[in-house]
Design an enzyme around this catalytic site. Structure first.
Site, PDB file in Angstrom:
ATOM      1  N   LYS A  50      40.824  36.554  35.869  1.00 58.83           N
ATOM      2  CA  LYS A  50      41.868  35.531  35.699  1.00 58.83           C
ATOM      3  C   LYS A  50      41.528  34.539  34.583  1.00 58.83           C
ATOM      4  O   LYS A  50      42.409  33.902  34.030  1.00 58.83           O
ATOM      5  CB  LYS A  50      42.126  34.831  37.021  1.00 58.83           C
ATOM      6  CG  LYS A  50      42.767  35.794  38.019  1.00 58.83           C
ATOM      7  CD  LYS A  50      43.254  35.134  39.279  1.00 58.83           C
ATOM      8  CE  LYS A  50      44.072  36.081  40.122  1.00 58.83           C
ATOM      9  NZ  LYS A  50      43.253  37.077  40.858  1.00 58.83           N
TER      10      LYS A  50
HETATM   11  C1  LIG Z   1      43.735  38.257  41.403  1.00 58.71           C
HETATM   12  C2  LIG Z   1      42.766  39.362  41.552  1.00 58.71           C
HETATM   13  C3  LIG Z   1      43.188  40.710  41.675  1.00 58.71           C
HETATM   14  C4  LIG Z   1      44.645  41.100  41.754  1.00 58.71           C
HETATM   15  O1  LIG Z   1      45.339  40.933  40.543  1.00 58.71           O
HETATM   16  P1  LIG Z   1      46.938  40.962  40.510  1.00 58.71           P
HETATM   17  O2  LIG Z   1      47.299  40.597  39.121  1.00 58.71           O
HETATM   18  O3  LIG Z   1      47.387  39.925  41.512  1.00 58.71           O
HETATM   19  O4  LIG Z   1      47.385  42.319  40.904  1.00 58.71           O
HETATM   20  C5  LIG Z   1      42.209  41.689  41.716  1.00 58.71           C
HETATM   21  N1  LIG Z   1      40.890  41.382  41.697  1.00 58.71           N
HETATM   22  C6  LIG Z   1      40.451  40.106  41.599  1.00 58.71           C
HETATM   23  C7  LIG Z   1      38.993  39.843  41.604  1.00 58.71           C
HETATM   24  C8  LIG Z   1      41.369  39.053  41.532  1.00 58.71           C
HETATM   25  O5  LIG Z   1      40.924  37.792  41.425  1.00 58.71           O
END
Ligand SMILES: *Cc1c(COP(=O)(O)O)cnc(C)c1O
Length: 468
Positions: A112
């Protein structure tokens, strides 16, 4: 670049508008009116270029005239310089035709950071220009909150409020949020579950006068700018592995369908992407929708991969819009029926179109833990539970003949963010990277609140303006 709402009743918007608004006023999600496209030669030329350079190039195509090209390069260089690997998003080969794309070298050790760090800079530029101040609010099950706080803590024009469910995030996740001591950051530990936090955020946005008073904004994963920023590592991966000459499959640990949808967008832009695998944990609404056509939420059950513990996958609406031929009226009817009935059925035609690009697999808890253990045995590397969900899916689909050829699995978090599960699987406690060595010696800053929207409103307004 113009943006339209998937539900067709919102005014056409600019990149700047979609950056600041998130959800469209008609309840839909913004998507580009047409996908920007690159030639095979342009993609091939990305090979060997620094990550920040490719990022700025791609963001130019989405941002229209919101920023100059020079400014985008400046921002991207400044942001990705702070990632702790020179390649920013390095590929690690783990099998003859298998790679892991490490997306955890950012400041909060999860993918993220890639989008959130850019967003922080975008916000500050746009708000400075408009002479405005924004209060960003986010509910988090762990990773989003830390990424948002780190990205926004130095912003002059943004306050950031994060609600997390007390006692339901890992100590590392909580400390990454609460040990940041900045006047524009407010952490609230809510006596409730993640769904309660999310419900409070929804109620706050529904109160128009509160929204006006504190100038409330959001950074959840429906924000288009986040998806745009997440297309970049698909490009750098394909450019470096095949120069766009051959297709690469991607296996993506999926919750809200944001990250894997970014891969779909990259494919629409001309990137040579083979199959996109939606890898879910036991909260498998997307896997069920793709295999049976039933898009029906079940209660959320907690797993060792909590960032994918979701009821409905908001970004899925963006894919439906495309597979329904961008017929906003038809999609609006479908989504309204979904809101009324609590479930919907995908047509055979929709499913056929989805399966042209996507496959799916749901990994059990046991298989996730086994995969962390196996991966460690065979490679001596530790992977986090989200990555393990996807690695298990990749191997299962390969064994079934549903995944053929070169494949990249996205590794979305560092193993040290989920030490309990990793230790349980391998007997080894993962260590935090040097930058976080002092995490457990720092003072935490947070307030506690009951699961009550009035109490939270009060906490926010009594802080508002403190740093402004
Ligand atoms: C947010 C997150 C996901 C999922 O991603 P999306 O875009 O919501 O599908 C997967 N792995 C981790 C570690 C995350 O923080």
């Amino acid at each position: 670049m113009k943006y339209v709402s998937t539900r067709g009743l919102a005014p056409i918007a600019s990149f700047e508008d979609v950056l600041l608004t998130g959800l469209a006023p008609d309840g839909g999600l913004y998507v580009p009116a047409a996908w920007p496209t690159l030639s095979a030669a342009q993609i091939k030329a990305m090979r060997g270029r620094p990550y920040a350079n490719v990022a700025a190039d791609l963001m130019t195509r989405f941002a229209g005239d919101a920023f100059t090209k020079a400014r985008l390069h400046e921002i991207a260089e400044d942001v990705y310089r702070h990632f702790d690997h020179p390649d920013v998003a390095p590929l690690r080969q783990v099998g003859e035709e298998d790679w892991i794309l490490e997306l955890f070298h950012g400041p909060t050790l999860a993918f993220k950071d890639f989008a959130m760090q850019l967003l922080g800079r975008f916000f500050d530029d746009v708000l400075a220009r408009r002479d405005e101040r924004l209060t960003i609010i986010a509910a988090t099950s762990g990773d989003t909150g830390a990424a948002a706080i780190d990205a926004l803590k130095s912003c002059e024009h943004v306050d950031i409020v994060v609600l997390h469910p007390e006692g339901r995030v890992t100590d590392v996740q909580r400390r990454m949020m609460t040990t940041i001591n900045a006047p524009n950051v407010l952490n609230i530990a809510v006596d409730g579950a993640f769904d309660d936090c999310q419900a409070i955020v929804k109620q706050l946005f529904a109160d128009r006068s509160f929204v006006e008073d504190v100038k409330l904004g959001g950074v959840n994963s429906i924000n288009w700018a986040r998806l745009a920023a997440q297309t970049v590592y698909y490009f750098t991966a394909v450019a470096s592995l095949t120069g766009n000459d051959k297709a690469i499959n991607f296996v993506v640990p999926t919750g809200n369908f944001g990250d894997v949808f970014a891969g779909y967008v990259a494919k629409q832009m001309g990137l040579n992407v083979g199959r996109l695998v939606v890898a879910t944990n036991t909260n498998d609404i997307l896997h069920r929708a793709m295999t049976t056509g039933d898009y029906a939420p079940a209660g959320v059950s907690p797993t060792v991969s909590p960032s994918m513990d979701i009821q409905v996958a908001s970004n899925f609406e963006r894919l439906l819009f495309d597979v329904m031929g961008r017929d906003a009226n038809a999609l609006r009817e479908k989504m309204e029926a979904f809101n009324n009935d609590g479930e919907m059925q995908l047509s055979a035609d929709n499913r056929t179109r989805i399966s042209a690009d996507f496959a799916s697999y749901a990994t059990t808890e046991e298989a996730t833990i086994n995969e962390i253990r196996n991966h460690h045995r065979t490679t001596s590397e530790l992977i986090d539970p989200h990555t393990a969900v996807a690695r298990a899916a990749a191997q299962k689909l390969r064994a079934k003949g549903e995944l053929v050829g070169k494949t990249v699995t996205l590794s979305t978090a560092h193993s040290a963010k989920f030490p309990e599960a990793v230790k349980r699987a391998t007997g080894v406690a993962p260590t935090l990277p040097a930058a976080h060595a002092e995490l457990f010696n720092k003072t935490e800053h947070m307030i506690h609140a009951s699961n009550d929207v009035t109490a939270i409103k009060h906490a926010i307004t009594s802080r508002a303006g403190r740093s402004g």
